[in-house]
Design an enzyme around this catalytic site. Structure first.
Site, PDB file in Angstrom:
ATOM      1  N   LYS A 115     -77.391 -65.167  40.129  1.00  0.00           N
ATOM      2  CA  LYS A 115     -77.060 -63.638  40.867  1.00  0.00           C
ATOM      3  C   LYS A 115     -78.244 -63.070  41.523  1.00  0.00           C
ATOM      4  CE  LYS A 115     -72.980 -61.105  41.072  1.00  0.00           C
ATOM      5  NZ  LYS A 115     -72.293 -61.496  42.149  1.00  0.00           N
TER       6      LYS A 115
HETATM    7  N1  PLP Z   1     -69.178 -66.471  43.264  1.00  0.00           N
HETATM    8  C1  PLP Z   1     -69.904 -65.574  43.864  1.00  0.00           C
HETATM    9  C2  PLP Z   1     -71.005 -66.349  44.958  1.00  0.00           C
HETATM   10  C3  PLP Z   1     -69.893 -64.209  43.694  1.00  0.00           C
HETATM   11  O1  PLP Z   1     -70.728 -63.694  44.376  1.00  0.00           O
HETATM   12  C4  PLP Z   1     -69.187 -63.860  42.798  1.00  0.00           C
HETATM   13  C5  PLP Z   1     -69.270 -62.416  42.594  1.00  0.00           C
HETATM   14  O2  PLP Z   1     -69.710 -61.618  43.267  1.00  0.00           O
HETATM   15  C6  PLP Z   1     -68.178 -64.610  42.081  1.00  0.00           C
HETATM   16  C7  PLP Z   1     -68.326 -66.076  42.039  1.00  0.00           C
HETATM   17  C8  PLP Z   1     -67.296 -64.216  41.055  1.00  0.00           C
HETATM   18  O3  PLP Z   1     -67.911 -63.997  39.970  1.00  0.00           O
HETATM   19  P1  PLP Z   1     -67.363 -62.558  38.731  1.00  0.00           P
HETATM   20  O4  PLP Z   1     -66.234 -63.102  38.595  1.00  0.00           O
HETATM   21  O5  PLP Z   1     -68.588 -62.690  37.883  1.00  0.00           O
HETATM   22  O6  PLP Z   1     -67.281 -61.490  39.469  1.00  0.00           O
END
Ligand code: PLP
Length: 290
Positions: A149
């Site tokens: 991330k």
């Molecule tokens: N996929 C992407 C590209 C994201 O940026 C996010 C969250 O920001 C998610 C999936 C969902 O992740 P989470 O459930 O940990 O928020």
């Protein structure tokens, strides 16, 4: 904008980051978004674990212990004083020379933003949203791994702009092999004949914390659950589609490229999982903070 910012352990009114910070110059940073429920940060250990993994993924040493971050987050939440908060934790490579090589960078900068959550219109949850399949491909795992991330979200920014142009609320991206991946800030699920499906991590997606919780909930509540690699056409047979994310929680998708999914209404499995997820949050974070 009413946002509290904690900059390297100091609450600052008018926070400013150096124009030489590599987070700004090269998108060289990692981050997490955390939500609260009844004022308490949800899944904080999971978010801090993923922040560490993301930092390792870009060879960045986090300059703090989790206990320090939790303490600073507590102070920032208190200063914000919002009934519920949107929390963003960002760690940048730090200030360095105007050079792609990060070795000139000194100490990483650690920012904690706390503000009131904007949320989504209730209508999105009741009627579902329209998601467009966009031409922008999700980053390949061997280039910029979507499992990390990072603050480099231009891939998703471009996908979102394409979805906006198509009049959709979000964009669904394929990987370069043509397999379904995820949306711009959420993971993708669909339902067929009572079974729940989601792209596997091998497709090149973020290991969403909400995704994990939903996979567990589906399993515990008798829904067969399958992770795998599938082409976009598989969604032609989907009876229900939904997205998951920290802020969205579980959001029904009732149109794909403007065409109805199933009967065009939020389906029973999605509704059940939405309820189960709310119950889970109430169970873990239900009581008022002391
Ligand atoms: N996929 C992407 C590209 C994201 O940026 C996010 C969250 O920001 C998610 C999936 C969902 O992740 P989470 O459930 O940990 O928020």
């Amino acid at each position: 904008m009413n946002v509290k910012v904690n900059f390297n352990g100091t609450l600052v009114e008018d926070a400013r980051l150096s124009v030489f910070d590599h987070g700004f110059l090269f998108g060289d940073s990692v981050y997490e978004v955390v939500s609260t429920h009844r004022g308490r940060p949800c899944f904080l250990p999971e978010h801090l674990r993923r922040l560490r993994q993301s930092a390792e993924g870009i060879h960045l040493d986090l300059p703090f212990e989790d206990s320090w971050l939790k303490n600073e987050l507590g102070r920032t939440l208190e200063a914000g004083g919002f009934p519920e908060s949107y929390i963003r934790i960002v760690v940048t490579r730090g200030e360095g020379e105007i050079d792609i090589d990060p070795s000139s960078c000194g100490r990483p900068n650690v920012l904690i933003y706390v503000t009131a959550p904007k949320g989504y219109p209730l209508e999105y949850y009741e009627k579902g949203i329209n998601v467009a399949m966009v031409s922008v491909k999700r980053n390949w795992r061997e280039s910029l791994n979507p499992g990390i991330k990072t603050g480099n979200y231009l891939n998703n920014v471009l996908a979102k702009m394409e979805a906006n142009r198509m009049g959709a609320q979000d964009a669904m991206m394929l990987n370069v092999s043509g397999c379904l991946t995820e949306c711009t800030t959420s993971n993708l699920f669909w339902v067929r004949e009572g079974s729940v499906f989601t792209p596997s991590l091998s497709c090149g997606i973020l290991a969403g914390i909400t995704r994990d919780a939903v996979i567990k909930l589906a399993g515990e509540n008798g829904f067969p659950m399958e992770e795998g690699e599938w082409p976009a056409e598989i969604l032609d047979k989907a009876q229900e589609v939904f997205l998951t994310g920290t802020i969205k929680k579980i959001m029904p998708v009732t149109r794909l490229d403007g065409k109805p999914v199933g009967d065009g209404r939020t389906g029973p499995v999605t509704r059940r999982l939405m309820r189960l997820y709310d119950d889970l949050l109430n169970r873990f974070y239900g009581s008022e903070p002391s």
